[in-house]
Write a protein that holds these residues in place. Structure first.
Motif, PDB file in Angstrom:
ATOM      1  N   ALA A 296      -6.056  16.211   2.502  1.00  0.00           N
ATOM      2  CA  ALA A 296      -6.247  15.066   3.399  1.00  0.00           C
ATOM      3  C   ALA A 296      -7.683  14.530   3.402  1.00  0.00           C
ATOM      4  O   ALA A 296      -7.906  13.392   3.803  1.00  0.00           O
ATOM      5  N   ARG A 297      -8.645  15.321   2.949  1.00  0.00           N
ATOM      6  CA  ARG A 297     -10.028  14.829   2.895  1.00  0.00           C
ATOM      7  C   ARG A 297     -10.153  13.621   1.981  1.00  0.00           C
ATOM      8  O   ARG A 297     -11.082  12.837   2.093  1.00  0.00           O
ATOM      9  N   HIS A 298      -9.217  13.473   1.051  1.00  0.00           N
ATOM     10  CA  HIS A 298      -9.251  12.380   0.080  1.00  0.00           C
ATOM     11  C   HIS A 298      -8.384  11.202   0.504  1.00  0.00           C
ATOM     12  O   HIS A 298      -8.107  10.322  -0.299  1.00  0.00           O
ATOM     13  N   GLY A 299      -7.939  11.201   1.747  1.00  0.00           N
ATOM     14  CA  GLY A 299      -7.108  10.098   2.245  1.00  0.00           C
ATOM     15  C   GLY A 299      -5.699  10.564   2.564  1.00  0.00           C
ATOM     16  O   GLY A 299      -5.282  11.640   2.157  1.00  0.00           O
ATOM     17  N   PRO A 300      -4.969   9.736   3.298  1.00  0.00           N
ATOM     18  CA  PRO A 300      -3.629  10.134   3.733  1.00  0.00           C
ATOM     19  C   PRO A 300      -2.616  10.147   2.585  1.00  0.00           C
ATOM     20  O   PRO A 300      -2.798   9.469   1.571  1.00  0.00           O
ATOM     21  N   THR A 301      -1.584  10.936   2.778  1.00  0.00           N
ATOM     22  CA  THR A 301      -0.433  10.926   1.880  1.00  0.00           C
ATOM     23  C   THR A 301       0.815  10.755   2.739  1.00  0.00           C
ATOM     24  O   THR A 301       0.762  10.935   3.963  1.00  0.00           O
ATOM     25  N   SER A 302       1.909  10.401   2.111  1.00  0.00           N
ATOM     26  CA  SER A 302       3.187  10.305   2.818  1.00  0.00           C
ATOM     27  C   SER A 302       4.286  10.778   1.872  1.00  0.00           C
ATOM     28  O   SER A 302       4.091  10.864   0.658  1.00  0.00           O
ATOM     29  N   TRP A 303       5.440  11.105   2.449  1.00  0.00           N
ATOM     30  CA  TRP A 303       6.582  11.588   1.677  1.00  0.00           C
ATOM     31  C   TRP A 303       7.753  10.633   1.847  1.00  0.00           C
ATOM     32  O   TRP A 303       7.993  10.138   2.943  1.00  0.00           O
ATOM     33  N   VAL A 304       8.474  10.400   0.750  1.00  0.00           N
ATOM     34  CA  VAL A 304       9.698   9.608   0.802  1.00  0.00           C
ATOM     35  C   VAL A 304      10.819  10.359   0.079  1.00  0.00           C
ATOM     36  O   VAL A 304      10.559  11.215  -0.773  1.00  0.00           O
ATOM     37  N   SER A 305      12.039  10.030   0.462  1.00  0.00           N
ATOM     38  CA  SER A 305      13.230  10.463  -0.261  1.00  0.00           C
ATOM     39  C   SER A 305      13.749   9.241  -1.005  1.00  0.00           C
ATOM     40  O   SER A 305      13.923   8.175  -0.402  1.00  0.00           O
ATOM     41  N   ILE A 306      13.963   9.381  -2.306  1.00  0.00           N
ATOM     42  CA  ILE A 306      14.508   8.305  -3.132  1.00  0.00           C
ATOM     43  C   ILE A 306      15.747   8.848  -3.839  1.00  0.00           C
ATOM     44  O   ILE A 306      15.680   9.902  -4.482  1.00  0.00           O
ATOM     45  N   THR A 307      16.869   8.145  -3.697  1.00  0.00           N
ATOM     46  CA  THR A 307      18.122   8.578  -4.313  1.00  0.00           C
ATOM     47  C   THR A 307      18.539   7.558  -5.367  1.00  0.00           C
ATOM     48  O   THR A 307      18.738   6.390  -5.056  1.00  0.00           O
ATOM     49  N   LEU A 308      18.658   8.030  -6.599  1.00  0.00           N
ATOM     50  CA  LEU A 308      18.991   7.158  -7.736  1.00  0.00           C
ATOM     51  C   LEU A 308      20.323   7.543  -8.359  1.00  0.00           C
ATOM     52  O   LEU A 308      20.713   8.716  -8.319  1.00  0.00           O
ATOM     53  N   LYS A 309      20.970   6.556  -8.953  1.00  0.00           N
ATOM     54  CA  LYS A 309      22.123   6.832  -9.805  1.00  0.00           C
ATOM     55  C   LYS A 309      21.775   6.531 -11.255  1.00  0.00           C
ATOM     56  O   LYS A 309      22.548   6.804 -12.148  1.00  0.00           O
ATOM     57  N   GLU A 310      20.617   5.939 -11.467  1.00  0.00           N
ATOM     58  CA  GLU A 310      20.126   5.701 -12.819  1.00  0.00           C
ATOM     59  C   GLU A 310      18.965   6.670 -13.037  1.00  0.00           C
ATOM     60  O   GLU A 310      18.465   7.261 -12.091  1.00  0.00           O
TER      61      GLU A 310
END
Length: 191
Positions: free
Chosen positions: A131-145
């Protein structure tokens, strides 16, 4: 012929193949390091060297073709550089243009959700910046390709490059409660 099927947690830094004739890859880690697989075993899809998570292996080419088809969902958790915006999530959901083989490709619409807390994943072998290098975030991505490095290209296209990518689900097969490097042989895939 009786086919064999395996579910593995592919570690970061390992190639999704069993061997290579490329002299540049001789020092790389390959799937064969995780267990004694039949000679005709193939990875169903791939995860690049810097990605980790659920990888299915089989000796059944028809099963591989089915799972690689656009009928089976693949879900990924991606840790992103920065706090992803609602606008960027909407862009990902509706599809974005990415580079593919020197041409522009429009990704298909897909479910994308910002995770409210960091997922409970095993620590990665190579540390990610903190976090010292800036914020991060998490996402869920669901693909069929499953285009080459698609999730990474998608998140970069909306201004939030992927720092860590973990495939957590293929159809009904989930990564939990596996640990990095685990190999489970199953009678059949129930996708």
């Amino acid at each position: 012929m009786l086919h064999r099927h395996f579910i593995i947690y592919k570690p970061f830094g390992m190639l999704s193949q069993f061997a290579s004739n490329d002299s540049k890859q001789q020092s790389k880690k390959f799937l064969g390091m995780l267990g004694d697989f039949p000679e005709e075993t193939m990875a169903i899809g791939r995860l690049d060297e810097k990605s980790e998570g659920l990888l299915l292996l089989t000796t059944d080419g028809k099963m591989s073709d089915f799972i690689n088809s656009k009928k089976v969902e693949k879900e990924y958790y991606a840790q992103l550089d920065g706090d992803i915006t609602t606008e960027a999530i909407e862009q990902l959901k509706t599809g974005v243009k990415i580079g593919l083989n020197g041409k522009k490709y429009q990704t298909k619409p897909c479910p994308v959700v910002k995770l409210t807390e960091e997922p409970a994943l095993p620590a990665r072998s190579k540390k990610i910046r903190d976090a010292r290098h800036g914020p991060t975030s998490w996402v869920s991505i669901t693909l069929k390709e499953g285009k080459f490095r698609q999730v990474r290209k998608m998140t970069s296209a909306v201004g939030f490059p992927t720092l860590r990518l973990v495939r957590i689900r293929v159809g009904n097969i989930a990564l939990n409660p596996m640990q990095v490097g685990d190999v489970i042989e199953v009678k059949e895939f129930m996708v």
